[in-house]
Design an enzyme around this catalytic site. Sequence first.
Site, PDB file in Angstrom:
ATOM      1  N   GLU A  42      40.133 -34.816 -14.872  1.00 19.22           N
ATOM      2  CA  GLU A  42      39.850 -33.933 -16.021  1.00 19.22           C
ATOM      3  C   GLU A  42      38.917 -34.944 -17.092  1.00 19.22           C
ATOM      4  O   GLU A  42      39.124 -35.938 -17.246  1.00 19.22           O
ATOM      5  CB  GLU A  42      40.900 -33.531 -16.600  1.00 19.22           C
ATOM      6  CG  GLU A  42      40.885 -31.964 -17.016  1.00 19.22           C
ATOM      7  CD  GLU A  42      40.532 -31.091 -15.698  1.00 19.22           C
ATOM      8  OE1 GLU A  42      39.374 -30.864 -15.389  1.00 19.22           O
ATOM      9  OE2 GLU A  42      41.350 -30.765 -14.980  1.00 19.22           O
ATOM     10  N   HIS A  43      37.607 -34.272 -17.411  1.00 18.14           N
ATOM     11  CA  HIS A  43      36.953 -34.989 -18.375  1.00 18.14           C
ATOM     12  C   HIS A  43      36.174 -36.303 -17.775  1.00 18.14           C
ATOM     13  O   HIS A  43      36.239 -37.331 -18.777  1.00 18.14           O
ATOM     14  CB  HIS A  43      37.669 -34.862 -19.788  1.00 18.14           C
ATOM     15  CG  HIS A  43      37.697 -33.597 -20.522  1.00 18.14           C
ATOM     16  ND1 HIS A  43      36.684 -33.194 -20.980  1.00 18.14           N
ATOM     17  CD2 HIS A  43      38.806 -32.750 -20.591  1.00 18.14           C
ATOM     18  CE1 HIS A  43      36.779 -31.818 -21.366  1.00 18.14           C
ATOM     19  NE2 HIS A  43      38.091 -31.621 -21.044  1.00 18.14           N
ATOM     20  N   SER A 139      34.356 -19.941 -14.841  1.00 22.45           N
ATOM     21  CA  SER A 139      33.613 -18.590 -14.638  1.00 22.45           C
ATOM     22  C   SER A 139      32.318 -18.786 -15.085  1.00 22.45           C
ATOM     23  O   SER A 139      31.226 -18.095 -14.612  1.00 22.45           O
ATOM     24  CB  SER A 139      34.280 -17.462 -15.685  1.00 22.45           C
ATOM     25  OG  SER A 139      34.044 -17.809 -17.088  1.00 22.45           O
ATOM     26  N   ASP A 183      31.917 -28.213 -11.697  1.00 23.37           N
ATOM     27  CA  ASP A 183      31.826 -26.859 -11.539  1.00 23.37           C
ATOM     28  C   ASP A 183      30.878 -26.362 -10.480  1.00 23.37           C
ATOM     29  O   ASP A 183      31.135 -25.509  -9.610  1.00 23.37           O
ATOM     30  CB  ASP A 183      31.980 -26.025 -12.955  1.00 23.37           C
ATOM     31  CG  ASP A 183      33.030 -26.618 -13.678  1.00 23.37           C
ATOM     32  OD1 ASP A 183      33.818 -27.322 -13.381  1.00 23.37           O
ATOM     33  OD2 ASP A 183      32.948 -26.186 -15.100  1.00 23.37           O
ATOM     34  N   ASN A 227      36.255 -20.786 -25.422  1.00 24.58           N
ATOM     35  CA  ASN A 227      34.863 -20.718 -25.013  1.00 24.58           C
ATOM     36  C   ASN A 227      34.214 -21.884 -25.296  1.00 24.58           C
ATOM     37  O   ASN A 227      33.878 -21.986 -26.680  1.00 24.58           O
ATOM     38  CB  ASN A 227      34.186 -19.373 -25.905  1.00 24.58           C
ATOM     39  CG  ASN A 227      32.859 -19.144 -25.118  1.00 24.58           C
ATOM     40  OD1 ASN A 227      31.954 -19.984 -25.076  1.00 24.58           O
ATOM     41  ND2 ASN A 227      32.563 -17.717 -24.835  1.00 24.58           N
TER      42      ASN A 227
HETATM   43  P1  ADP Z   1      35.117 -21.254 -18.221  1.00 21.14           P
HETATM   44  O1  ADP Z   1      34.109 -21.648 -17.488  1.00 21.14           O
HETATM   45  O2  ADP Z   1      36.386 -22.290 -18.308  1.00 21.14           O
HETATM   46  O3  ADP Z   1      35.562 -19.858 -17.668  1.00 21.14           O
HETATM   47  P2  ADP Z   1      33.320 -20.977 -20.353  1.00 21.14           P
HETATM   48  O4  ADP Z   1      33.666 -21.015 -21.955  1.00 21.14           O
HETATM   49  O5  ADP Z   1      32.455 -22.179 -20.074  1.00 21.14           O
HETATM   50  O6  ADP Z   1      34.738 -20.856 -19.644  1.00 21.14           O
HETATM   51  O7  ADP Z   1      32.331 -19.647 -19.913  1.00 21.14           O
HETATM   52  C1  ADP Z   1      32.988 -18.355 -20.293  1.00 21.14           C
HETATM   53  C2  ADP Z   1      31.784 -17.673 -20.471  1.00 21.14           C
HETATM   54  O8  ADP Z   1      31.240 -17.305 -19.029  1.00 21.14           O
HETATM   55  C3  ADP Z   1      32.263 -16.042 -20.907  1.00 21.14           C
HETATM   56  O9  ADP Z   1      32.305 -16.337 -22.515  1.00 21.14           O
HETATM   57  C4  ADP Z   1      30.938 -15.330 -20.636  1.00 21.14           C
HETATM   58  O10 ADP Z   1      29.892 -15.564 -21.305  1.00 21.14           O
HETATM   59  C5  ADP Z   1      30.641 -15.842 -19.177  1.00 21.14           C
HETATM   60  N1  ADP Z   1      31.483 -14.925 -18.283  1.00 21.14           N
HETATM   61  C6  ADP Z   1      32.691 -15.116 -17.495  1.00 21.14           C
HETATM   62  N2  ADP Z   1      32.928 -14.113 -16.863  1.00 21.14           N
HETATM   63  C7  ADP Z   1      32.178 -13.479 -16.751  1.00 21.14           C
HETATM   64  C8  ADP Z   1      31.774 -12.040 -16.178  1.00 21.14           C
HETATM   65  N3  ADP Z   1      32.885 -11.356 -15.562  1.00 21.14           N
HETATM   66  N4  ADP Z   1      30.658 -11.355 -16.491  1.00 21.14           N
HETATM   67  C9  ADP Z   1      30.177 -11.774 -17.636  1.00 21.14           C
HETATM   68  N5  ADP Z   1      30.118 -12.993 -18.202  1.00 21.14           N
HETATM   69  C10 ADP Z   1      31.024 -13.893 -17.888  1.00 21.14           C
HETATM   70  P1  NG1 Z   2      35.195 -25.386 -17.635  1.00 18.31           P
HETATM   71  O1  NG1 Z   2      36.152 -25.648 -18.741  1.00 18.31           O
HETATM   72  O2  NG1 Z   2      35.643 -24.851 -16.462  1.00 18.31           O
HETATM   73  O3  NG1 Z   2      33.941 -25.063 -18.136  1.00 18.31           O
HETATM   74  C1  NG1 Z   2      34.232 -28.049 -17.863  1.00 18.31           C
HETATM   75  C2  NG1 Z   2      33.156 -28.724 -17.438  1.00 18.31           C
HETATM   76  C3  NG1 Z   2      33.075 -29.777 -16.270  1.00 18.31           C
HETATM   77  C4  NG1 Z   2      34.351 -30.610 -16.765  1.00 18.31           C
HETATM   78  C5  NG1 Z   2      35.768 -29.976 -17.278  1.00 18.31           C
HETATM   79  C6  NG1 Z   2      36.707 -30.994 -17.491  1.00 18.31           C
HETATM   80  C7  NG1 Z   2      30.883 -27.544 -17.603  1.00 18.31           C
HETATM   81  C8  NG1 Z   2      30.195 -26.387 -16.962  1.00 18.31           C
HETATM   82  N1  NG1 Z   2      32.260 -27.666 -17.018  1.00 18.31           N
HETATM   83  O4  NG1 Z   2      34.740 -27.224 -17.459  1.00 18.31           O
HETATM   84  O5  NG1 Z   2      32.134 -30.146 -16.053  1.00 18.31           O
HETATM   85  O6  NG1 Z   2      33.776 -31.612 -17.488  1.00 18.31           O
HETATM   86  O7  NG1 Z   2      35.241 -29.004 -18.368  1.00 18.31           O
HETATM   87  O8  NG1 Z   2      37.170 -31.695 -16.517  1.00 18.31           O
HETATM   88  O9  NG1 Z   2      30.528 -27.913 -18.530  1.00 18.31           O
HETATM   89 MG    MG Z   3      32.806 -23.265 -17.998  1.00 18.96          MG
END
Ligand code: ADP
Ligand code: NG1
Ligand code: MG
Length: 444
Positions: A42-43, A139, A183, A227
């Site tokens: 992680e990280h 996501s 990712d 987020n």
């Molecule tokens: P993670 O990658 O950990 O899920 P992030 O903060 O990097 O979290 O990204 C989340 C963002 O991705 C949401 O705020 C939204 O903008 C976008 N997102 C996620 N799922 C969807 C979806 N089903 N439809 C549209 N946008 C989405």
């Molecule tokens: P999440 O939290 O899924 O967006 C992020 C980074 C990864 C990695 C992990 C921690 C992006 C797109 N993703 O993941 O590259 O650093 O945190 O291990 O920035």
């Molecule tokens: Mg993300």
Amino acid sequence: MNRDQKDQLRRVADLRDDFRRHFDAVADFVVRAPGRVNLIGEHIDYCGYNVLPMAVQQDILVAVKRTTGKKIELENTDPKYSGFSCSSDDFQINSSKPQWTDYFLCGVRAIQERFPDVSRPGLRLLVRGNVPPAAGMSSSSALVCAAALASLHAIGKDLPREELASLCAKCERYIGVQGGGMDQAICLLAEQNCAKLIEFEPKLTASTIELPLEAVFVVANSCVEINKGNTSFYNIRVVECRLAAQVMLKVSGKEWNKPVRLCDLQNALRLNLEDVASETEKLLHEEPYTIEELSELFEMEKSEFVQWALSEKTKHVGSFKLRARALHVFREAHRVYRFKDACLANRIEEMGKLMQESHSSCRDLYECSHEMLDKIVSLSLAQGALGSRLTGAGWGGCAVSLTTADRVSSIVNTLDQDFYQPRGLTAEGNVFISTPADRARIFD
Ligand code: ADP
Ligand code: NG1
Ligand code: MG
């Protein structure tokens, strides 16, 4: 065909139906891009070190139709994500307060930059996702990769998956989060039933890691959303790692005045991971470094240092815990190697122990856990999980526990009773038994 594949086909067919109803037209193709759970590492991807994730069943689906105009028309089946349209030749990506469509446009931009001279059709798109958003299951990258694959297929081109993953990682940074490439790599290079060891140096590769047959991974969402695009926690850690590398280079009399990652520092010092961690304890002090101390160390004016080292999202930060962050990175990178070896030798208890150490390090040294994640971790361990840790960036989101089939129900029931119910939630929909899913693909 297994149950998951049947389920995918059904969901693809449903989205095609929705597309027809929504746009009164037939979609040309559908893209599927999975989220992921990181098992360990992680990280450390943005420091150049290997990570070990697997793709999950939850995914982003996009139904696509080419049109004759120059417009991108983007809709989402979830009403909380508003529709949007723009010219395919001229659009901006908002990095100060990114919306869901900005992530999508990062993927579109990746293909435009790679094929600048290819004529582009207009696109009509309908998105549906079930990766828990902002929960550390990626996501965002599933959305970026889905958009890139849709744009690539729409112009009749293809690319090696490693190249596409690197492009997507670069372009997702347009959102303003200085992420590594884990990712996008797992989304585009995953393999059904296997985890992947993702290596970034000397070039991106994903090798197959067979998981022990008895290993079961339980993913539990703390329901604390984090987020990354709208907060600066993540970018602060990226800066701390870079500054730690630069300070160590400077005090070792080596070249420091260029962008460096902790893996570059390790190479420059010619040390193995254990020795570079010991060197970190000698060269960096435990107290946070202030801007004043760092400016003096780098022989710069304060304002010059801020300009050189910090960005819009990090310039408010006054002090940096360089030693703790670097120690986490080197030790976590070492744990990834040991986890891989334990995995290949079916030493499931050792895998659990390493996951445990990883969580403690994320919590204490990297300070990216959250009390709700720590609670899930301790409840899971108390029910016999072999290891349990936050997954993804942390500060909220999900925890992943390693266990065996016989203990799954007691872990899930305990989480339901002691974690979810007191918060007015249920384990159903928030806890997943995760089996490694396949990489992103096109359904023509
Ligand atoms: P993670 O990658 O950990 O899920 P992030 O903060 O990097 O979290 O990204 C989340 C963002 O991705 C949401 O705020 C939204 O903008 C976008 N997102 C996620 N799922 C969807 C979806 N089903 N439809 C549209 N946008 C989405
Ligand atoms: P999440 O939290 O899924 O967006 C992020 C980074 C990864 C990695 C992990 C921690 C992006 C797109 N993703 O993941 O590259 O650093 O945190 O291990 O920035
Ligand atoms: Mg993300």
